[in-house]
Design an enzyme around this catalytic site. Structure first.
Site, short mmCIF file in Angstrom:
data_model
loop_
_atom_site.label_atom_id
_atom_site.label_comp_id
_atom_site.label_asym_id
_atom_site.label_seq_id
_atom_site.Cartn_x
_atom_site.Cartn_y
_atom_site.Cartn_z
CG HIS A 43 5.25 -2.43 10.68
ND1 HIS A 43 4.77 -2.96 11.85
CD2 HIS A 43 4.15 -2.04 9.98
CE1 HIS A 43 3.44 -2.92 11.86
NE2 HIS A 43 3.04 -2.36 10.73
CG ASP A 68 2.66 -3.04 16.16
OD1 ASP A 68 3.45 -3.62 15.40
OD2 ASP A 68 2.23 -3.53 17.22
#
Length: 468
Positions: free
Chosen positions: A440, A444
């Site tokens: 992450h 995203d």
């Protein structure tokens, strides 16, 4: 002039290798390009070629087969015909000693044998450009461990050493990276090392010391409800040192869990069409015996490469504060071998057709099982596919293969009851669970989910990626 044969650096993280066996004998004449010996490094056994013509001379104290040898260590020499090897100067026959030094001799004592004004014991193979840059920066390259082929010192090694010297630190690349990930003060370590080169073991020891230092005193620790078990008595358990493959796996998995922000997304895909397609491809291969029938892994590599072309964010990695988007799509395929888990890489997978990928993976599988896969085939991956369907696993959470930012896990393909689009009847369909783990910090959730949707669409409609 004798040429040193050294333990080569076959990977960025390699600090030592194990000599498997010599393929040429002491005193045998060899040509440039002929294989001298084989060496085990990380997860591969590679053959090392001679860079020049000469007669191979192996010192009596050369490391034996199976012993771990630091990169850059001298294993042997290549000399001209009738030229003496450097180690022959270490011993002088008694008759020669009694007669005094000869009037002329091409052998100098070992501690005075020099090349280009430098003691031979202090020299390492170095490229002309690296030598020039070292002179410009005032770097003593004799202490540098080269990262070039066969351990040769190249320009980047000299510039890295210049940066380390400016800070007063001598540290291996792996130790430096580990220290940065764990926030270990290299300056403090250098002071404790008293001029010695900092290695991975030094950094790991510092991490352990820090963990002990921040632990609460024994009086403040909560009393465990269950007493700790006694140590296993000798003879009741078998102990063995970790293999090189297991050590590498340990370090990489620990680094991934320590430095990344992994998130896993899962979805079910209807694999009925891809199952039917593979059946037709196998029949086509049987008609032409020279063709290697594609496996499901081959098809996955091909469709993932096509998906990465549409979603380049998943073909990225993080280097400090720099986001690197790779132009080449190089798919690693996790394999279980007798030596442990390794991940050979299909280079430029998006530029290869399915049949070409099938042939290449067949070669990689055979070499991986035999332990002869080259170090080059284990480097450069930008995305990994791992398939546990053959072990009857439905779904799992794959672990990132650093420095890659994503990995796709594939479960078993099995018939399941599925409600059709009308919602009025239940039909049997071949279904598969896909698990995408991504970092992450780099990607995203929404872009990762879109990539997984694309992969699912390619599984359900194979013509979408076959036509690309």
């Amino acid at each position: 002039m004798p040429v040193a044969v050294v333990m080569p650096k076959l990977g960025w993280t390699m600090e030592a290798g194990s000599l498997v066996k010599w393929l040429k004998k002491d005193g045998e004449t060899v040509k440039a390009g002929e294989v001298l010996f084989s060496v085990e490094s990380d997860k591969a056994v590679s053959e090392v070629e001679a860079l020049e013509d000469g007669v191979l001379r192996i010192p009596p104290d050369s490391p034996p087969a199976g012993e771990q040898v630091p990169v850059g260590s001298v294993l042997a020499y290549l000399v001209r015909p009738r030229e003496s090897a450097p180690f022959t100067a270490l011993t002088v026959p008694a008759a020669m000693a009694d007669a005094g030094p000869p009037a002329t001799s091409h052998l100098a004592p070992a501690d005075e044998w020099v090349v280009a004004g430098r003691k031979r014991s202090d020299t390492r193979p170095i490229s002309p450009r690296a030598r020039r840059v070292a002179a410009e920066l005032g770097v003593d390259w004799a202490a540098i461990v080269g990262s070039g082929r066969t351990g040769r010192i190249v320009e980047r090694d000299v510039r890295a050493a210049a940066g380390s010297r400016a800070a007063g630190i001598r540290v291996s690349p792996l130790a430096r990276r580990l220290a940065e990930e764990a926030d270990v003060d290299l300056v403090e370590l250098a002071a404790r090392a008293e001029g010695k080169r900092i290695t991975r073991e030094d950094v790991e020891a510092a991490i352990r010391e820090r963990s002990v230092a921040i632990a609460p005193p024994a009086a403040e620790r909560p009393t465990p409800e269950v007493a700790e078990p006694d140590a296993v008595a000798p003879g009741q358990a078998e102990r063995e040192p970790l293999s090189a493959v297991r050590r590498i796996t340990r370090d990489r998995m620990a680094a991934a869990s320590r430095t990344t922000a992994p998130v896993t997304l899962m979805t079910d895909a209807d694999a009925t069409e891809i199952v039917a397609l593979r059946g037709r491809l196998v029949q086509a291969a049987q008609k032409r015996l020279k063709l290697q029938p594609p496996t499901y892994n081959d098809m996955l590599v091909c469709l993932v490469a096509a998906a990465l072309r549409e979603h380049p964010h998943l073909n990225s990695s993080l280097e400090g504060d720099i986001l690197v988007r790779h132009k080449g799509i190089h798919i690693g395929l996790a394999m279980d071998t007798p030596r442990g888990l390794i991940v050979p890489v299909v280079k430029d997978a998006d530029e290869k057709g399915l049949w070409a990928i099938a042939g290449e993976t067949a070669r990689l599988v055979a070499q991986a099982k035999a332990g002869t896969v080259s170090a080059e085939d284990l480097r450069g991956g930008t995305f990994t596919v791992t398939n546990l369907g053959g072990f009857d696993v439905k779904a799992f959470t794959p672990i990132l293969n650093l420095p890659e930012c994503a990995v796709l896990g594939v479960g078993r393909i099995a018939l399941r009851p599925v409600v059709d689009t009308s919602g009025e009847r239940v039909i049997p369909r071949h279904m598969v669970t896909l698990s995408l783990t991504f970092d992450h910090r780099v990607v995203d959730g929404a872009p990762a989910a879109r990539f997984l949707q694309t992969v699912k669409g390619f599984v359900e409609e194979p013509l979408l990626w076959l036509a690309t």
